[in-house]
Scaffold this motif. Sequence first.
Motif, PDB file in Angstrom:
ATOM      1  N   LEU A 179      -4.630 -14.530  19.900  1.00  0.00           N
ATOM      2  CA  LEU A 179      -4.972 -14.819  18.515  1.00  0.00           C
ATOM      3  C   LEU A 179      -5.089 -13.523  17.717  1.00  0.00           C
ATOM      4  N   ALA A 180      -5.739 -12.527  18.303  1.00  0.00           N
ATOM      5  CA  ALA A 180      -5.912 -11.234  17.634  1.00  0.00           C
ATOM      6  C   ALA A 180      -4.563 -10.583  17.345  1.00  0.00           C
ATOM      7  N   VAL A 181      -3.648 -10.666  18.311  1.00  0.00           N
ATOM      8  CA  VAL A 181      -2.310 -10.097  18.106  1.00  0.00           C
ATOM      9  C   VAL A 181      -1.596 -10.835  16.976  1.00  0.00           C
ATOM     10  N   GLY A 182      -1.686 -12.168  16.997  1.00  0.00           N
ATOM     11  CA  GLY A 182      -1.042 -12.957  15.952  1.00  0.00           C
ATOM     12  C   GLY A 182      -1.573 -12.614  14.573  1.00  0.00           C
ATOM     13  N   LEU A 183      -2.884 -12.515  14.451  1.00  0.00           N
ATOM     14  CA  LEU A 183      -3.494 -12.201  13.164  1.00  0.00           C
ATOM     15  C   LEU A 183      -3.158 -10.788  12.690  1.00  0.00           C
ATOM     16  N   SER A 184      -2.981  -9.887  13.625  1.00  0.00           N
ATOM     17  CA  SER A 184      -2.747  -8.486  13.251  1.00  0.00           C
ATOM     18  C   SER A 184      -1.337  -8.243  12.729  1.00  0.00           C
ATOM     19  N   ALA A 220      -9.841 -18.186   7.551  1.00  0.00           N
ATOM     20  CA  ALA A 220      -9.603 -19.554   8.005  1.00  0.00           C
ATOM     21  C   ALA A 220      -9.777 -19.673   9.516  1.00  0.00           C
ATOM     22  N   VAL A 221      -9.318 -18.660  10.246  1.00  0.00           N
ATOM     23  CA  VAL A 221      -9.463 -18.671  11.699  1.00  0.00           C
ATOM     24  C   VAL A 221     -10.936 -18.642  12.090  1.00  0.00           C
ATOM     25  N   GLY A 222     -11.753 -17.932  11.305  1.00  0.00           N
ATOM     26  CA  GLY A 222     -13.186 -17.900  11.580  1.00  0.00           C
ATOM     27  C   GLY A 222     -13.810 -19.282  11.552  1.00  0.00           C
ATOM     28  N   ILE A 223     -13.291 -20.155  10.676  1.00  0.00           N
ATOM     29  CA  ILE A 223     -13.786 -21.528  10.629  1.00  0.00           C
ATOM     30  C   ILE A 223     -13.458 -22.243  11.937  1.00  0.00           C
ATOM     31  N   THR A 224     -12.288 -21.928  12.509  1.00  0.00           N
ATOM     32  CA  THR A 224     -11.931 -22.562  13.782  1.00  0.00           C
ATOM     33  C   THR A 224     -12.861 -22.121  14.910  1.00  0.00           C
ATOM     34  N   PHE A 225     -13.453 -20.933  14.787  1.00  0.00           N
ATOM     35  CA  PHE A 225     -14.407 -20.485  15.802  1.00  0.00           C
ATOM     36  C   PHE A 225     -15.634 -21.394  15.839  1.00  0.00           C
ATOM     37  N   ALA A 226     -15.996 -21.962  14.693  1.00  0.00           N
ATOM     38  CA  ALA A 226     -17.102 -22.905  14.663  1.00  0.00           C
ATOM     39  C   ALA A 226     -16.699 -24.231  15.298  1.00  0.00           C
ATOM     40  N   CYS A 227     -15.381 -24.503  15.247  1.00  0.00           N
ATOM     41  CA  CYS A 227     -14.870 -25.747  15.825  1.00  0.00           C
ATOM     42  C   CYS A 227     -14.555 -25.588  17.310  1.00  0.00           C
ATOM     43  N   VAL A 228     -13.982 -24.460  17.664  1.00  0.00           N
ATOM     44  CA  VAL A 228     -13.622 -24.146  19.053  1.00  0.00           C
ATOM     45  C   VAL A 228     -14.314 -22.832  19.399  1.00  0.00           C
ATOM     46  N   PRO A 229     -15.540 -22.880  19.908  1.00  0.00           N
ATOM     47  CA  PRO A 229     -16.347 -21.668  20.119  1.00  0.00           C
ATOM     48  C   PRO A 229     -15.675 -20.653  21.043  1.00  0.00           C
ATOM     49  N   LEU A 231       0.582 -17.964  16.555  1.00  0.00           N
ATOM     50  CA  LEU A 231      -0.466 -18.822  16.004  1.00  0.00           C
ATOM     51  C   LEU A 231      -0.123 -20.297  16.162  1.00  0.00           C
ATOM     52  N   ILE A 232       1.143 -20.667  15.986  1.00  0.00           N
ATOM     53  CA  ILE A 232       1.547 -22.061  16.173  1.00  0.00           C
ATOM     54  C   ILE A 232       1.386 -22.478  17.634  1.00  0.00           C
ATOM     55  N   LEU A 233       1.749 -21.615  18.565  1.00  0.00           N
ATOM     56  CA  LEU A 233       1.576 -21.916  19.986  1.00  0.00           C
ATOM     57  C   LEU A 233       0.098 -22.100  20.336  1.00  0.00           C
ATOM     58  N   LEU A 234      -0.759 -21.295  19.743  1.00  0.00           N
ATOM     59  CA  LEU A 234      -2.196 -21.454  19.969  1.00  0.00           C
ATOM     60  C   LEU A 234      -2.688 -22.775  19.403  1.00  0.00           C
ATOM     61  N   ALA A 235      -2.149 -23.181  18.251  1.00  0.00           N
ATOM     62  CA  ALA A 235      -2.522 -24.462  17.653  1.00  0.00           C
ATOM     63  C   ALA A 235      -2.147 -25.619  18.575  1.00  0.00           C
ATOM     64  N   VAL A 236      -0.940 -25.560  19.119  1.00  0.00           N
ATOM     65  CA  VAL A 236      -0.485 -26.608  20.048  1.00  0.00           C
ATOM     66  C   VAL A 236      -1.340 -26.608  21.309  1.00  0.00           C
ATOM     67  N   LYS A 237      -1.691 -25.434  21.801  1.00  0.00           N
ATOM     68  CA  LYS A 237      -2.521 -25.326  23.001  1.00  0.00           C
ATOM     69  C   LYS A 237      -3.871 -26.017  22.800  1.00  0.00           C
ATOM     70  N   GLY A 287      -1.826 -23.840  12.592  1.00  0.00           N
ATOM     71  CA  GLY A 287      -0.438 -24.237  12.364  1.00  0.00           C
ATOM     72  C   GLY A 287       0.063 -23.856  10.982  1.00  0.00           C
ATOM     73  N   LEU A 288      -0.765 -24.097   9.973  1.00  0.00           N
ATOM     74  CA  LEU A 288      -0.383 -23.763   8.602  1.00  0.00           C
ATOM     75  C   LEU A 288      -0.259 -22.252   8.411  1.00  0.00           C
ATOM     76  N   ILE A 289      -1.207 -21.518   8.989  1.00  0.00           N
ATOM     77  CA  ILE A 289      -1.154 -20.058   8.889  1.00  0.00           C
ATOM     78  C   ILE A 289       0.122 -19.531   9.545  1.00  0.00           C
ATOM     79  N   GLY A 290       0.403 -20.040  10.755  1.00  0.00           N
ATOM     80  CA  GLY A 290       1.598 -19.602  11.479  1.00  0.00           C
ATOM     81  C   GLY A 290       2.882 -19.952  10.744  1.00  0.00           C
ATOM     82  N   ALA A 291       2.943 -21.193  10.206  1.00  0.00           N
ATOM     83  CA  ALA A 291       4.133 -21.620   9.470  1.00  0.00           C
ATOM     84  C   ALA A 291       4.345 -20.775   8.224  1.00  0.00           C
ATOM     85  N   ASN A 292       3.254 -20.430   7.552  1.00  0.00           N
ATOM     86  CA  ASN A 292       3.365 -19.602   6.354  1.00  0.00           C
ATOM     87  C   ASN A 292       3.880 -18.208   6.698  1.00  0.00           C
TER      88      ASN A 292
END
Length: 201
Positions: free
Chosen positions: A9-14, A121-130, A184-190, A78-83
């Motif tokens: 995730l860190a690599v994708g975001l960077s 936006a990814v930070g919000i997912t941390f609250a969803c997937v700790p 990021l899309i692969l992580l979303a699918v995972k 998924g949206l972040i990756g697609a964008n």
Amino acid sequence: MNLATLFLLAVGLSMDAFAVSICKGLATEKVKIKHMLLCGVWFGGFQALMPLIGYLLGSRFVGFITNVTPWIAFALLGLIGANMIREAFSKEEEDEEDSSDPFCFKTMLLMAIATSIDALAVGITFACVPVKIAADAPELINTIIGVVIIGITTFLFSIAGTGIGNVFGSKYKSKAEFVGGIILILLAVKIILEHFNIINF
């Protein structure tokens, strides 16, 4: 979210910061160590700060959406990756920056915010997937460790990007954005596959 997943995730975001750093290298006739460190600190710092803010905001309402949190994480990533992939194939040229000083405070602040919006936006997912790195540590501590890893990863990629841009040119910019989007899309699918217990790692 374990350490391996967090690193991907860190690599994708960077990749956004990496691509912008390449452009910074292109805009500078002779890149110095201070230029590389400036990119690293600005982009890495904001990339760590934004997901922490996103987590703190997301944790306030995550209890109300427990049953749909994997889908929220899936949609956001998924949206972040697609964008990012869309931007990789975009023919539009970015606005020219102030050639006199591409590393001025105003320019760096705006670019750091722009490249770290996705991380919010990814930070919000941390609250969803700790984040689960230190098993015995509280969720907030794990999250802080996670955002530090994201920040350090972006710091290193930004330093590298500045140097690469100065040496090799702009041909890697779209490739970096494309690779980041795919990750990021692969992580979303995972996350969704794990939700349905199809995979578990």
